[in-house]
Design a protein around this motif. Structure first.
Motif, PDB file in Angstrom:
ATOM      1  N   MET A  46      -3.012  13.261 -34.965  1.00 47.48           N
ATOM      2  CA  MET A  46      -4.332  13.827 -35.154  1.00 47.48           C
ATOM      3  C   MET A  46      -5.258  13.447 -33.990  1.00 47.48           C
ATOM      4  N   MET A  47      -5.214  12.158 -33.585  1.00 51.36           N
ATOM      5  CA  MET A  47      -6.070  11.729 -32.475  1.00 51.36           C
ATOM      6  C   MET A  47      -5.732  12.477 -31.194  1.00 51.36           C
ATOM      7  N   GLU A  48      -4.444  12.662 -30.940  1.00 53.12           N
ATOM      8  CA  GLU A  48      -4.038  13.378 -29.729  1.00 53.12           C
ATOM      9  C   GLU A  48      -4.625  14.777 -29.693  1.00 53.12           C
ATOM     10  N   ARG A  49      -4.499  15.489 -30.792  1.00 53.97           N
ATOM     11  CA  ARG A  49      -5.048  16.853 -30.848  1.00 53.97           C
ATOM     12  C   ARG A  49      -6.555  16.853 -30.626  1.00 53.97           C
ATOM     13  N   TYR A  50      -7.236  15.880 -31.220  1.00 50.67           N
ATOM     14  CA  TYR A  50      -8.686  15.800 -31.064  1.00 50.67           C
ATOM     15  C   TYR A  50      -9.061  15.646 -29.582  1.00 50.67           C
ATOM     16  N   PHE A  51      -8.436  14.682 -28.906  1.00 50.00           N
ATOM     17  CA  PHE A  51      -8.811  14.432 -27.516  1.00 50.00           C
ATOM     18  C   PHE A  51      -8.359  15.552 -26.581  1.00 50.00           C
ATOM     19  N   VAL A  52      -7.205  16.154 -26.844  1.00 50.81           N
ATOM     20  CA  VAL A  52      -6.773  17.296 -26.030  1.00 50.81           C
ATOM     21  C   VAL A  52      -7.800  18.408 -26.140  1.00 50.81           C
ATOM     22  N   ARG A  53      -8.198  18.729 -27.346  1.00 49.26           N
ATOM     23  CA  ARG A  53      -9.184  19.793 -27.542  1.00 49.26           C
ATOM     24  C   ARG A  53     -10.514  19.437 -26.873  1.00 49.26           C
ATOM     25  N   LYS A  54     -10.924  18.200 -26.999  1.00 48.15           N
ATOM     26  CA  LYS A  54     -12.191  17.762 -26.403  1.00 48.15           C
ATOM     27  C   LYS A  54     -12.190  17.996 -24.892  1.00 48.15           C
ATOM     28  N   PHE A  55     -11.126  17.573 -24.224  1.00 47.44           N
ATOM     29  CA  PHE A  55     -11.071  17.754 -22.777  1.00 47.44           C
ATOM     30  C   PHE A  55     -10.888  19.221 -22.397  1.00 47.44           C
ATOM     31  N   GLN A  56     -10.126  19.973 -23.159  1.00 51.44           N
ATOM     32  CA  GLN A  56      -9.952  21.395 -22.862  1.00 51.44           C
ATOM     33  C   GLN A  56     -11.270  22.141 -22.975  1.00 51.44           C
ATOM     34  N   GLU A  57     -12.094  21.763 -23.923  1.00 46.67           N
ATOM     35  CA  GLU A  57     -13.384  22.436 -24.093  1.00 46.67           C
ATOM     36  C   GLU A  57     -14.332  22.175 -22.933  1.00 46.67           C
ATOM     37  N   GLU A  58     -14.081  21.105 -22.166  1.00 44.77           N
ATOM     38  CA  GLU A  58     -14.908  20.847 -20.988  1.00 44.77           C
ATOM     39  C   GLU A  58     -14.608  21.845 -19.866  1.00 44.77           C
ATOM     40  N   GLY A  59     -13.476  22.554 -19.966  1.00 41.10           N
ATOM     41  CA  GLY A  59     -13.256  23.716 -19.131  1.00 41.10           C
ATOM     42  C   GLY A  59     -12.497  23.577 -17.843  1.00 41.10           C
ATOM     43  N   ARG A  60     -12.695  22.583 -17.051  1.00 38.76           N
ATOM     44  CA  ARG A  60     -12.071  22.568 -15.730  1.00 38.76           C
ATOM     45  C   ARG A  60     -10.880  21.626 -15.641  1.00 38.76           C
ATOM     46  N   TYR A  61     -10.398  21.171 -16.759  1.00 41.27           N
ATOM     47  CA  TYR A  61      -9.360  20.159 -16.769  1.00 41.27           C
ATOM     48  C   TYR A  61      -8.016  20.710 -17.210  1.00 41.27           C
ATOM     49  N   ILE A  62      -6.970  20.125 -16.666  1.00 41.52           N
ATOM     50  CA  ILE A  62      -5.602  20.366 -17.116  1.00 41.52           C
ATOM     51  C   ILE A  62      -5.239  19.149 -17.952  1.00 41.52           C
ATOM     52  N   VAL A  63      -4.814  19.379 -19.176  1.00 43.41           N
ATOM     53  CA  VAL A  63      -4.561  18.282 -20.104  1.00 43.41           C
ATOM     54  C   VAL A  63      -3.109  18.326 -20.541  1.00 43.41           C
ATOM     55  N   GLY A  64      -2.481  17.161 -20.601  1.00 46.14           N
ATOM     56  CA  GLY A  64      -1.103  17.125 -21.068  1.00 46.14           C
ATOM     57  C   GLY A  64      -0.625  15.715 -21.324  1.00 46.14           C
ATOM     58  N   LYS A  65       0.683  15.598 -21.574  1.00 46.05           N
ATOM     59  CA  LYS A  65       1.357  14.331 -21.771  1.00 46.05           C
ATOM     60  C   LYS A  65       2.322  14.141 -20.614  1.00 46.05           C
ATOM     61  N   TRP A  66       2.932  12.956 -20.547  1.00 48.12           N
ATOM     62  CA  TRP A  66       3.922  12.719 -19.504  1.00 48.12           C
ATOM     63  C   TRP A  66       4.981  11.760 -20.024  1.00 48.12           C
ATOM     64  N   TRP A  67       6.246  12.030 -19.662  1.00 47.00           N
ATOM     65  CA  TRP A  67       7.362  11.122 -19.918  1.00 47.00           C
ATOM     66  C   TRP A  67       8.114  10.948 -18.614  1.00 47.00           C
ATOM     67  N   ASP A  68       8.675   9.747 -18.410  1.00 52.76           N
ATOM     68  CA  ASP A  68       9.492   9.564 -17.215  1.00 52.76           C
ATOM     69  C   ASP A  68      10.839  10.249 -17.409  1.00 52.76           C
ATOM     70  N   ARG A  69      11.609  10.315 -16.351  1.00 48.48           N
ATOM     71  CA  ARG A  69      12.866  11.056 -16.368  1.00 48.48           C
ATOM     72  C   ARG A  69      13.879  10.469 -17.354  1.00 48.48           C
ATOM     73  N   LYS A  70      13.805   9.172 -17.594  1.00 53.37           N
ATOM     74  CA  LYS A  70      14.749   8.516 -18.499  1.00 53.37           C
ATOM     75  C   LYS A  70      14.227   8.464 -19.931  1.00 53.37           C
ATOM     76  N   GLY A  71      12.975   8.825 -20.127  1.00 48.27           N
ATOM     77  CA  GLY A  71      12.393   8.817 -21.465  1.00 48.27           C
ATOM     78  C   GLY A  71      11.910   7.463 -21.939  1.00 48.27           C
TER      79      GLY A  71
END
Length: 88
Positions: free
Chosen positions: A1-26
């Motif tokens: 739930m927190m992840e969705r909240y913050f993703v939406r918050k930053f997306q609504e600011e408009g000029r940002y690319i928002v995502g997650k990241w994992w290394d190649r080995k996980g």
């Protein structure tokens, strides 16, 4: 739930690319990466329900791995931190 909240918050600011990241080995996961390609800055966050569980040194290691494996971030200013329920 927190992840969705913050993703939406930053997306609504408009000029940002928002995502997650994992290394190649996980082994390393970063909860939230917010990139401003125009301003050449990136904000990298670990999300914690309990802010006292945030370990900055451990998180910095993950961020260093991410930056090393992501050439687009090499010339950006990287900001690191955590977000918790109190930031909602």
């Amino acid at each position: 739930m927190m992840e969705r909240y913050f993703v939406r918050k930053f997306q609504e600011e408009g000029r940002y690319i928002v995502g997650k990241w994992w290394d190649r080995k996980g082994f390393h996961e970063i909860d939230l990466v917010v990139v401003d390609p125009i301003g050449k800055e990136a904000w990298v966050y670990e999300l914690k329900k309990d802010e006292s569980r945030y370990d900055e040194a451990s998180f910095k290691e993950k961020v260093d791995t991410m930056v090393a494996q992501t050439p687009e971030l090499h010339k950006m200013t990287i900001h690191i931190g955590s977000l918790s329920k109190k930031d909602m």
